[in-house]
Design a protein around this motif. Structure first.
Motif, PDB file in Angstrom:
ATOM      1  N   SER A   1       0.837  -1.208   0.000  1.00  0.00           N
ATOM      2  CA  SER A   1       0.000   0.000   0.000  1.00  0.00           C
ATOM      3  C   SER A   1       0.870   1.255   0.000  1.00  0.00           C
ATOM      4  CB  SER A   1      -0.914   0.000   1.229  1.00  0.00           C
ATOM      5  OG  SER A   1      -1.621   1.228   1.312  1.00  0.00           O
ATOM      6  N   PHE A   2       0.440   2.240  -0.772  1.00  0.00           N
ATOM      7  CA  PHE A   2       1.154   3.518  -0.828  1.00  0.00           C
ATOM      8  C   PHE A   2       0.407   4.609  -0.056  1.00  0.00           C
ATOM      9  CE2 PHE A   2       3.009   1.212  -4.264  1.00  0.00           C
ATOM     10  CZ  PHE A   2       4.278   1.732  -4.433  1.00  0.00           C
ATOM     11  N   ALA A   3      -0.702   4.262   0.574  1.00  0.00           N
ATOM     12  CA  ALA A   3      -1.553   5.283   1.187  1.00  0.00           C
ATOM     13  C   ALA A   3      -0.873   5.978   2.355  1.00  0.00           C
ATOM     14  CB  ALA A   3      -2.875   4.649   1.650  1.00  0.00           C
ATOM     15  N   GLN A   4      -0.054   5.245   3.140  1.00  0.00           N
ATOM     16  CA  GLN A   4       0.555   5.816   4.335  1.00  0.00           C
ATOM     17  C   GLN A   4       1.930   6.439   4.091  1.00  0.00           C
ATOM     18  OE1 GLN A   4      -1.005   6.088   7.241  1.00  0.00           O
ATOM     19  NE2 GLN A   4      -2.806   5.096   6.322  1.00  0.00           N
ATOM     20  N   ARG A   5       2.458   6.279   2.918  1.00  0.00           N
ATOM     21  CA  ARG A   5       3.810   6.785   2.674  1.00  0.00           C
ATOM     22  C   ARG A   5       3.916   8.312   2.740  1.00  0.00           C
ATOM     23  NH1 ARG A   5       6.880   2.781  -1.632  1.00  0.00           N
ATOM     24  NH2 ARG A   5       6.195   0.817  -0.686  1.00  0.00           N
ATOM     25  N   PRO A   6       2.944   9.069   2.215  1.00  0.00           N
ATOM     26  CA  PRO A   6       3.049  10.531   2.363  1.00  0.00           C
ATOM     27  C   PRO A   6       3.108  10.979   3.816  1.00  0.00           C
ATOM     28  CG  PRO A   6       1.442   9.986   0.677  1.00  0.00           C
ATOM     29  CD  PRO A   6       1.803   8.704   1.341  1.00  0.00           C
ATOM     30  N   MET A   7       2.335  10.339   4.701  1.00  0.00           N
ATOM     31  CA  MET A   7       2.385  10.703   6.115  1.00  0.00           C
ATOM     32  C   MET A   7       3.740  10.356   6.716  1.00  0.00           C
ATOM     33  SD  MET A   7       1.159  12.017   8.796  1.00  0.00           S
ATOM     34  CE  MET A   7      -0.520  12.341   8.221  1.00  0.00           C
ATOM     35  N   PHE A   8       4.326   9.226   6.320  1.00  0.00           N
ATOM     36  CA  PHE A   8       5.659   8.854   6.795  1.00  0.00           C
ATOM     37  C   PHE A   8       6.693   9.906   6.387  1.00  0.00           C
ATOM     38  CE2 PHE A   8       9.774   6.820   6.546  1.00  0.00           C
ATOM     39  CZ  PHE A   8       9.823   6.016   7.676  1.00  0.00           C
ATOM     40  N   HIS A   9       6.620  10.364   5.139  1.00  0.00           N
ATOM     41  CA  HIS A   9       7.571  11.376   4.672  1.00  0.00           C
ATOM     42  C   HIS A   9       7.354  12.710   5.398  1.00  0.00           C
ATOM     43  CE1 HIS A   9       9.714   9.181   1.631  1.00  0.00           C
ATOM     44  NE2 HIS A   9       8.601   8.802   1.030  1.00  0.00           N
ATOM     45  N   LYS A  10       6.122  13.018   5.730  1.00  0.00           N
ATOM     46  CA  LYS A  10       5.855  14.240   6.481  1.00  0.00           C
ATOM     47  C   LYS A  10       6.483  14.168   7.871  1.00  0.00           C
ATOM     48  CE  LYS A  10       2.097  17.109   8.302  1.00  0.00           C
ATOM     49  NZ  LYS A  10       0.625  17.266   8.409  1.00  0.00           N
ATOM     50  N   LEU A  11       6.332  13.027   8.525  1.00  0.00           N
ATOM     51  CA  LEU A  11       6.938  12.846   9.844  1.00  0.00           C
ATOM     52  C   LEU A  11       8.466  12.829   9.751  1.00  0.00           C
ATOM     53  CD1 LEU A  11       4.548  10.137  11.313  1.00  0.00           C
ATOM     54  CD2 LEU A  11       4.615  12.565  11.888  1.00  0.00           C
ATOM     55  N   ARG A  12       8.989  12.239   8.681  1.00  0.00           N
ATOM     56  CA  ARG A  12      10.441  12.233   8.491  1.00  0.00           C
ATOM     57  C   ARG A  12      10.968  13.650   8.331  1.00  0.00           C
ATOM     58  NH1 ARG A  12      13.651  12.465   4.034  1.00  0.00           N
ATOM     59  NH2 ARG A  12      11.814  12.471   2.690  1.00  0.00           N
ATOM     60  N   PHE A  13      10.240  14.481   7.598  1.00  0.00           N
ATOM     61  CA  PHE A  13      10.646  15.873   7.419  1.00  0.00           C
ATOM     62  C   PHE A  13      10.643  16.609   8.759  1.00  0.00           C
ATOM     63  CE2 PHE A  13       9.612  20.344   6.566  1.00  0.00           C
ATOM     64  CZ  PHE A  13      10.655  20.681   5.720  1.00  0.00           C
ATOM     65  N   GLN A  14       9.606  16.395   9.567  1.00  0.00           N
ATOM     66  CA  GLN A  14       9.548  17.023  10.881  1.00  0.00           C
ATOM     67  C   GLN A  14      10.692  16.533  11.771  1.00  0.00           C
ATOM     68  OE1 GLN A  14       5.645  16.200  12.418  1.00  0.00           O
ATOM     69  NE2 GLN A  14       4.668  17.820  11.233  1.00  0.00           N
ATOM     70  N   PHE A  15      11.003  15.254  11.658  1.00  0.00           N
ATOM     71  CA  PHE A  15      12.047  14.665  12.499  1.00  0.00           C
ATOM     72  C   PHE A  15      13.415  15.264  12.180  1.00  0.00           C
ATOM     73  CE2 PHE A  15      15.001  11.246  13.723  1.00  0.00           C
ATOM     74  CZ  PHE A  15      14.583  11.029  15.021  1.00  0.00           C
ATOM     75  N   ILE A  16      13.752  15.333  10.899  1.00  0.00           N
ATOM     76  CA  ILE A  16      15.064  15.864  10.537  1.00  0.00           C
ATOM     77  C   ILE A  16      15.145  17.362  10.808  1.00  0.00           C
ATOM     78  CG2 ILE A  16      14.447  16.267   8.118  1.00  0.00           C
ATOM     79  CD1 ILE A  16      17.287  15.541   7.371  1.00  0.00           C
ATOM     80  N   ARG A  17      14.013  18.061  10.681  1.00  0.00           N
ATOM     81  CA  ARG A  17      14.028  19.493  10.985  1.00  0.00           C
ATOM     82  C   ARG A  17      14.226  19.724  12.482  1.00  0.00           C
ATOM     83  NH1 ARG A  17       9.203  23.013   8.644  1.00  0.00           N
ATOM     84  NH2 ARG A  17       8.008  21.753  10.112  1.00  0.00           N
ATOM     85  N   SER A  18      13.657  18.849  13.310  1.00  0.00           N
ATOM     86  CA  SER A  18      13.848  18.984  14.755  1.00  0.00           C
ATOM     87  C   SER A  18      15.299  18.742  15.154  1.00  0.00           C
ATOM     88  CB  SER A  18      12.943  17.994  15.499  1.00  0.00           C
ATOM     89  OG  SER A  18      13.425  16.667  15.364  1.00  0.00           O
ATOM     90  N   MET A  19      16.047  18.036  14.311  1.00  0.00           N
ATOM     91  CA  MET A  19      17.464  17.795  14.551  1.00  0.00           C
ATOM     92  C   MET A  19      18.330  18.949  14.075  1.00  0.00           C
ATOM     93  SD  MET A  19      17.421  13.842  13.287  1.00  0.00           S
ATOM     94  CE  MET A  19      19.088  14.002  12.673  1.00  0.00           C
TER      95      MET A  19
END
Length: 230
Positions: free
Chosen positions: A179-197
């Motif tokens: 499924s590709f439905a959850q991948r955009p949310m994963f990338h959004k969280l990844r972006f937030q994670f790296i920005r918090s670093m």
């Protein structure tokens, strides 16, 4: 009657996760009237890095003020009156970050993934060391780290170190199947994670070695891809 210097205004905190903290301010007191009144100067406030959180989501990041590590200089050589200084790297990984990582290793989903990745392409010991380094930089409270943060950090480690895209796709396949439905949310969280670093995603080999040396008996440090026999 002379009055004291005005109180220092606190740094403003912006509401957006992507904002950075205001520059440190130097406040100087004005010269007091009278012949014996000295000029009063306040010391500069140390810089801080601001990390924002969104309280509406369990996976969002906590707002903390984390002091930037200060460089340490050590004497490398001393010859007569000449001295050569060497800058020593300061690592910010604390024992609690190791404890968080060890706790997440006991999570059933994380354990299944590590068993599933038999070739160690996505989770060898150096990539797992980077996960701990990222935990130390993200600024969350220890109790806030959940399995999703493990996979976000591991995905980012593969993104930094591996030229092959297959290990990252393996992480997606394990989490979401086809499924590709959850991948955009994963990338959004990844972006937030790296920005918090603070966008500090590179981890040196020396820091990885130091992380592994903290608890050398931990079983995941045996996941050495170079010693793998298929």
């Amino acid at each position: 009657m002379a009055t004291g210097p005005p109180a220092s205004p606190s740094a403003e905190q912006c509401p957006e996760l992507s904002s950075t903290v205001a520059s440190p301010e130097m406040l100087e007191g004005k010269e007091m009237p009278g012949p014996s009144e000295p000029r009063v100067e306040t010391s500069p406030r140390p810089p801080f890095t601001s990390v924002k959180r969104n309280r509406d989501s369990e996976d969002d990041l906590e707002e903390l003020l984390i002091p930037e590590p200060q460089p340490v200089w050590v004497v490398e050589t001393l010859c007569e009156l000449k001295m050569k200084l060497k800058r020593q790297r300061v690592f910010t990984v604390l024992p609690e970050h190791h404890d968080v990582f060890t706790r997440l290793l006991e999570n059933p989903m994380v354990k299944r993934f590590l068993d599933w990745d038999k070739t160690l392409k996505a989770s060898d010991k150096y990539l797992l060391s980077m996960v701990i380094a990222y935990f130390s930089r993200a600024g969350l409270f220890c109790w806030q780290y959940k399995p999703i943060h493990f996979f976000l950090a591991l995905y980012l480690a593969n993104d930094m170190e591996e030229d092959n895209q297959a290990p990252k796709q393996d992480i997606f396949y394990f989490l979401y199947g086809k499924s590709f439905a959850q991948r955009p949310m994963f990338h959004k969280l990844r972006f937030q994670f790296i920005r918090s670093m603070g966008w500090r995603a590179w981890v040196s080999p020396e820091e990885c070695e130091e992380i592994q040396a903290y608890n050398p008996e931990l079983w995941v440090w045996a996941r050495d891809r170079s010693k793998l026999t298929l």
